[in-house]
Scaffold this motif. Sequence first.
Motif, PDB file in Angstrom:
ATOM      1  N   ASP A  60      56.198  71.635  -0.495  1.00  0.00           N
ATOM      2  CA  ASP A  60      55.497  71.160   0.592  1.00  0.00           C
ATOM      3  C   ASP A  60      54.596  72.234   1.633  1.00  0.00           C
ATOM      4  O   ASP A  60      55.072  72.417   2.525  1.00  0.00           O
ATOM      5  N   PHE A 108      48.107  69.167  -2.452  1.00  0.00           N
ATOM      6  CA  PHE A 108      49.610  69.507  -2.265  1.00  0.00           C
ATOM      7  C   PHE A 108      49.718  70.676  -3.716  1.00  0.00           C
ATOM      8  O   PHE A 108      49.888  70.339  -4.394  1.00  0.00           O
ATOM      9  N   SER A 137      53.452  71.220   4.528  1.00  0.00           N
ATOM     10  CA  SER A 137      52.635  69.727   5.083  1.00  0.00           C
ATOM     11  C   SER A 137      53.059  68.571   5.854  1.00  0.00           C
ATOM     12  O   SER A 137      51.721  67.752   5.976  1.00  0.00           O
ATOM     13  N   TYR A 143      52.416  64.173  -4.797  1.00  0.00           N
ATOM     14  CA  TYR A 143      52.320  63.649  -3.218  1.00  0.00           C
ATOM     15  C   TYR A 143      52.306  62.319  -2.621  1.00  0.00           C
ATOM     16  O   TYR A 143      52.644  61.711  -1.586  1.00  0.00           O
TER      17      TYR A 143
END
Length: 539
Positions: free
Chosen positions: A216, A228, A191, A257
């Motif tokens: 992540d 995500f 990410s 997120y």
Amino acid sequence: MDSSMKNAPCGFVILSNQGEIQEVNDTFLNMTGYGKEDLMHKHLESFLTIPSRIMFHSLFFPQIRLNGRIEELYLTISSKNGSLSVLLMGSKSQLRDREVIDCMIIRMSQRDDYEKELQFIKKELEGAYLAENKLRKLFETTLFSINEGIIVTDEAGMITIMNPLAEKFTGWKKEAAKGKAFDEVFQCVASKTREKQSGMVLNVIETGTNKDVFDDLILLSKDGTERFVSGTAAAIRSEDGSISGVISSFRDITKEYLQEKEIDHFLNVNLEMLCVMNGSGEFHKINKKFGSTLGYSAEELLGKSFLKFVHEEDVADTSDAIMTPGYSHEPYVFTNRFLCKDGSYKYIEWYRQPVEGHYIYSSARDVTEKILKENNLMNIAVKDELTGLYNRHFLISYLEKEMRSELENTPMIMAIMDLDHFKLVNDTWGHPVGDQQLKHTAGTILNAVRKTDMLIRFGGEEFLLILPRTSAEAAERVLEKVRTSVETNHHPVTGRQTVSIGIAEYRKGESFSEWYRRADGALYHAKETGRNRIVVSDE
């Protein structure tokens, strides 16, 4: 396990949050044919049928790790002789101050209760497995209705099963994904860096180590959608313990997120120092102001203990302030010294808001300049500017407030010291040299007295010394050392100087003025009888 469970007609087993068997009752042992030594502290998974192992991984562990609780779950357990029984995993409970999982075993004695010997996911997994029809249907229903994406692979990492949410998240239909490598379907990037991430399932197969939680990650769907995701990957083990596949479960955390990113944005536009700690007192988030004030990057603080950076003298009070549990309308306010990256300490004033939950929220301000100014003003109020010694105001206040009980219960001496012929020094060399002489004399006396003694500049060339827990005889020995030190420690300009000293021991109940009067009388007598000597009050 309480007596009611030990003696119950049905079998009971208690598991830890990691799925290890902690306790069983006698009925369970009779129904399964195992001895306690076969079961205790073994992982329940090793006694389950293959379909139940999949359910165990896809339901039990995600619920425990992500939700902290479990719903009722039916699994099939193999007895020592190979027969099958149904295991009902129930609710979490407390056992001697630790959380455990209660499970109950049910004997299948009639075919009408559960249909046996049906082929289950024969082509998808490496062999043919027997399972009850009802349990098979339960597993299929659960697998395809669970609110997470589920992907099952074989021992080579090739996909054998996908549920509808996995299809939705990856953009692949299960028919097209079947037989594909996991990484070809589950394509993701980091990410933060957007670097391609792969090999998660193969790593589980090669090492046998489960991926408890992966996060992540951004999952790249076949249609270009990005999500995500967070989830787990666990090995499926055969009866002989070898790995026969991997089950991965994952969920869409895009909303959470983005909320986190909004929180980060709020933190970083705030002009105050802000930080979030977890329940163990470790940094979870900081804003830019926090880092810039103390000199750290976020990476240097996140995951580190807050107390590690607190001055050792402030640790105990700080620990009490940040770890106090519960909710309060009013924030806790406290100040400590916090270690900066350059090795210096800053005074930080903290506002910690106690809330129910897993995190501790604090705002902070650098109050170093304010506190140093306050300390300086306090020093001006209680210390002599020339010599740095405490002044007359401090002495009287200290004796009245701090040493009253000691005055009444232990011997204490007051000694008044006056430089002989000091007026001649000022008249000969001027007041600047006279000031140097006073500082020189103060340093000489401090080096000669004990750490427990308190030296005061009382005014002009007069110094006053308090000797706690000291008799007149012992005080004379200390003060003789002072007298000879002053006489022999010559000033580079004024040369040899001497001091006259008057001593008085405190009498219970007398005022400071009376005590001082008697010591001053002894000093006067020392001056009148030749100076450079010690006289003890005879009053």
